[in-house]
Design an enzyme around this catalytic site. Structure first.
Site, short mmCIF file in Angstrom:
data_model
loop_
_atom_site.label_atom_id
_atom_site.label_comp_id
_atom_site.label_asym_id
_atom_site.label_seq_id
_atom_site.Cartn_x
_atom_site.Cartn_y
_atom_site.Cartn_z
N SER A 65 0.79 -1.24 0.00
CA SER A 65 0.00 0.00 0.00
C SER A 65 0.82 1.29 0.00
O SER A 65 0.28 2.36 -0.30
CB SER A 65 -0.91 0.00 1.23
OG SER A 65 -0.17 -0.30 2.38
N TYR A 250 22.47 1.59 10.62
CA TYR A 250 21.75 0.72 9.69
C TYR A 250 22.45 -0.63 9.51
O TYR A 250 22.11 -1.60 10.16
CB TYR A 250 21.47 1.42 8.34
CG TYR A 250 20.31 0.75 7.66
CD1 TYR A 250 19.02 1.26 7.73
CD2 TYR A 250 20.48 -0.50 7.04
CE1 TYR A 250 17.94 0.57 7.19
CE2 TYR A 250 19.41 -1.19 6.51
CZ TYR A 250 18.14 -0.65 6.58
OH TYR A 250 17.07 -1.33 6.06
N LEU A 289 15.24 6.03 0.36
CA LEU A 289 14.20 6.95 -0.10
C LEU A 289 13.26 7.31 1.03
O LEU A 289 13.13 6.56 2.00
CB LEU A 289 13.39 6.28 -1.22
CG LEU A 289 14.05 6.32 -2.59
CD1 LEU A 289 13.25 5.52 -3.59
CD2 LEU A 289 14.18 7.76 -3.08
N THR A 291 10.23 7.20 2.91
CA THR A 291 8.99 6.44 3.07
C THR A 291 8.60 6.56 4.54
O THR A 291 9.37 7.09 5.35
CB THR A 291 9.16 4.94 2.73
OG1 THR A 291 10.07 4.36 3.68
CG2 THR A 291 9.69 4.71 1.32
P1 NAD Z 1 6.57 1.47 4.00
O1 NAD Z 1 6.37 1.84 5.43
O2 NAD Z 1 6.32 2.53 2.98
O3 NAD Z 1 5.64 0.22 3.62
C1 NAD Z 1 5.37 -0.84 4.49
C2 NAD Z 1 4.23 -1.71 3.96
O4 NAD Z 1 4.05 -2.81 4.86
C3 NAD Z 1 2.87 -1.00 3.86
O5 NAD Z 1 2.18 -1.47 2.71
C4 NAD Z 1 2.13 -1.49 5.12
O6 NAD Z 1 0.71 -1.50 5.01
C5 NAD Z 1 2.66 -2.92 5.19
N1 NAD Z 1 2.56 -3.52 6.53
C6 NAD Z 1 3.22 -3.16 7.67
N2 NAD Z 1 2.89 -4.00 8.67
C7 NAD Z 1 2.03 -4.92 8.14
C8 NAD Z 1 1.36 -6.06 8.65
N3 NAD Z 1 1.51 -6.45 9.90
N4 NAD Z 1 0.52 -6.74 7.82
C9 NAD Z 1 0.34 -6.36 6.52
N5 NAD Z 1 1.00 -5.30 5.98
C10 NAD Z 1 1.82 -4.60 6.77
O7 NAD Z 1 8.04 0.87 3.91
P2 NAD Z 1 9.17 0.82 2.76
O8 NAD Z 1 10.21 1.82 3.10
O9 NAD Z 1 8.60 0.77 1.40
O10 NAD Z 1 9.82 -0.60 3.13
C11 NAD Z 1 9.52 -1.80 2.42
C12 NAD Z 1 10.78 -2.67 2.38
O11 NAD Z 1 11.78 -2.00 1.62
C13 NAD Z 1 11.39 -2.93 3.77
O12 NAD Z 1 11.91 -4.24 3.81
C14 NAD Z 1 12.54 -1.93 3.82
O13 NAD Z 1 13.56 -2.30 4.71
C15 NAD Z 1 12.99 -1.98 2.36
N6 NAD Z 1 13.84 -0.84 1.93
C16 NAD Z 1 13.46 0.44 2.18
C17 NAD Z 1 14.31 1.48 1.80
C18 NAD Z 1 13.93 2.93 2.08
O14 NAD Z 1 14.82 3.78 2.05
N7 NAD Z 1 12.68 3.24 2.30
C19 NAD Z 1 15.51 1.21 1.13
C20 NAD Z 1 15.85 -0.11 0.85
C21 NAD Z 1 14.99 -1.14 1.26
#
Ligand code: NAD
Length: 412
Positions: A65, A250, A289, A291
């Site tokens: 989402s 991190y 990024l 988020t």
């Molecule tokens: P985000 O907070 O934007 O998205 C998290 C998602 O998980 C949402 O869709 C939320 O509804 C869902 N969610 C959370 N708890 C839940 C649950 N119990 N049941 C169902 N859905 C649930 O996060 P993001 O930054 O997009 O992170 C996603 C992945 O990408 C993570 O593994 C993060 O470590 C990785 N990541 C993020 C970055 C960054 O800089 N944002 C960089 C590299 C990797």
């Protein structure tokens, strides 16, 4: 039916409400971005073209989402024409309280996917639970869908282990020694010093339980047992490495330990999927990024503000939609074999990690003060992008207009 004007209610790294029309506009902009990236030729860092790589007709996105998961869903559905099932945990609207941003994002994805003739089915509930896995499996079996792609993109502070019933809370701490660093106090736009005490063994274990690969493995086992994975199915989860200056919080911290576990899980899952289905399991290392998840990590908003300044000036800046469309175009989509680094990971953080970029990041890192924060970094861009995550400050939206906040998210 509340028609109301909605103004952002921000507390530090939290935004308590969301704007439905702004969120919908963000989704439409991401669809355009994905189309543009997929139409461009593969980058020189792309994996090899192959005739054997499977099509992308059916996808499951867990954590669909917001952030990287939302971009993954949009890439599958609107970039490749896949039918998709999605899992998230979002807050519905209630009286005059708005829904959460992810709810409005998915409402727009559902509307446009239906219009395109390939409805998305969303399960809004705890992805860590057995119930949601059972519901998704039952739905996939009933629909006869066999998944070509499973994206695992959860970011959560908590997880209840479905086998033991024990609840775990992840922490963001250094491992081994205290960590002192400059950071931005998001409420007051000041450079401050944060000092974090090292994690205990219990902290490390709790963070691994929440953000490691255990739940990804449970999902893949459930999908394999149910026979709903197509031959050649590929699954991917997202990780982060970043530069040495963020290592203590991190990569060498509690979250990094959890990511190491996620990466080890990919290797185990890869062997299972290869043997049973000629498929594969991958970790993609993505760019830092803005988020909801990353804004909550101390020090990271300052790093992102400096990184954006440099990458925008170089013309190498990407958002989640560009990153994920490039990931599928160059590595995971039809016709590609992923290119892997020495540790077996896909790297779409390549532009962030370019030595010249990191050299400039380190130079600004040493100069930044409260007085020059807006001048020498892109903190204004970070703030704007943070608000945009919730549908605020999105170009082209008239925020003086009343909008319907009671938006339904039908299951699809
Ligand atoms: P985000 O907070 O934007 O998205 C998290 C998602 O998980 C949402 O869709 C939320 O509804 C869902 N969610 C959370 N708890 C839940 C649950 N119990 N049941 C169902 N859905 C649930 O996060 P993001 O930054 O997009 O992170 C996603 C992945 O990408 C993570 O593994 C993060 O470590 C990785 N990541 C993020 C970055 C960054 O800089 N944002 C960089 C590299 C990797």
């Amino acid at each position: 039916m509340p028609l109301q004007t909605v103004n952002a209610r921000i507390r530090g790294f939290l935004c308590l409400n969301a704007h439905p029309v702004g969120c919908a506009a963000n989704v439409r902009r991401q669809i355009d971005t994905v189309g543009r990236v997929l139409a461009a030729p593969a980058a020189s860092s792309a994996g090899a073209p192959t005739s054997g790589a499977p099509p992308l007709r059916s996808a499951l996105v867990i954590g669909s989402s917001t952030g990287y998961g939302l971009s993954s869903l949009i890439t599958a559905v609107f970039g490749y024409g896949a039918r998709a099932t999605s899992v998230c945990l979002e807050r519905p609207p209630h009286g005059d309280k708005t829904a959460s941003a992810g709810w409005y994002n998915l409402a727009e994805v559902h509307r446009l996917a239906r219009e395109a003739g390939r409805p998305v089915t969303t399960f809004n509930g705890d992805a860590y639970s057995r119930e949601i896995k059972d519901q998704v499996v039952a739905h996939l079996k009933a629909s006869g869908a066999r998944l070509d792609s499973v994206v695992y993109s959860l970011a959560s502070p908590k997880r209840t282990d479905p086998t033991t019933g024990v609840s775990w809370t992840s922490v963001l701490k250094p491992v081994g020694a205290p960590y002192r660093s400059q950071s931005i106090a998001l409420g007051s736009d000041q450079i401050t010093t944060v000092e974090l005490q090292p994690a205990t063994d219990a902290d490390i274990e709790a963070t691994r339980k929440v953000m490691g690969g255990e739940d990804w493995e449970l999902w893949i086992a459930a999908l394999l047992d149910a026979g709903v994975l197509a031959p050649g199915c590929r699954t991917v989860a997202y990780s982060y490495i970043g530069p040495e200056l963020t290592y203590p919080i991190y990569r060498s911290g509690t979250i990094g330990r959890a990511k190491e576990h996620l990466e080890a899980t990919a290797r185990a899952l890869d062997a299972r999927l290869r043997e049973g289905l000629s498929g594969g399991a991958y970790v993609s290392v993505n760019k830092a990024l803005t988020t909801q998840a990353s804004s909550a990590i101390p020090v990271v908003p300052l790093y992102i503000s400096i990184l954006y300044k440099i990458m925008k000036a170089k013309g190498t800046h990407e958002g989640t939609a560009e990153q994920i469309a490039r990931l599928f175009r160059d590595h995971l989509g039809p016709g590609r074999t992923p290119r892997l680094d020495g540790e077996g990971r896909i790297r779409v953080d390549d532009l962030e990690m370019e030595p010249a970029t990191q050299h400039e990041v380190a130079a600004l890192w040493n100069q930044v003060t409260t007085e020059n924060l807006f001048a020498i970094t892109d903190y204004a861009g970070f703030k704007q992008e943070f608000r945009a995550l919730f549908g605020f400050e999105v170009p082209g939206i008239d925020y003086a207009q009343s909008v319907e906040t009671d938006v339904a998210l039908d299951r699809g």
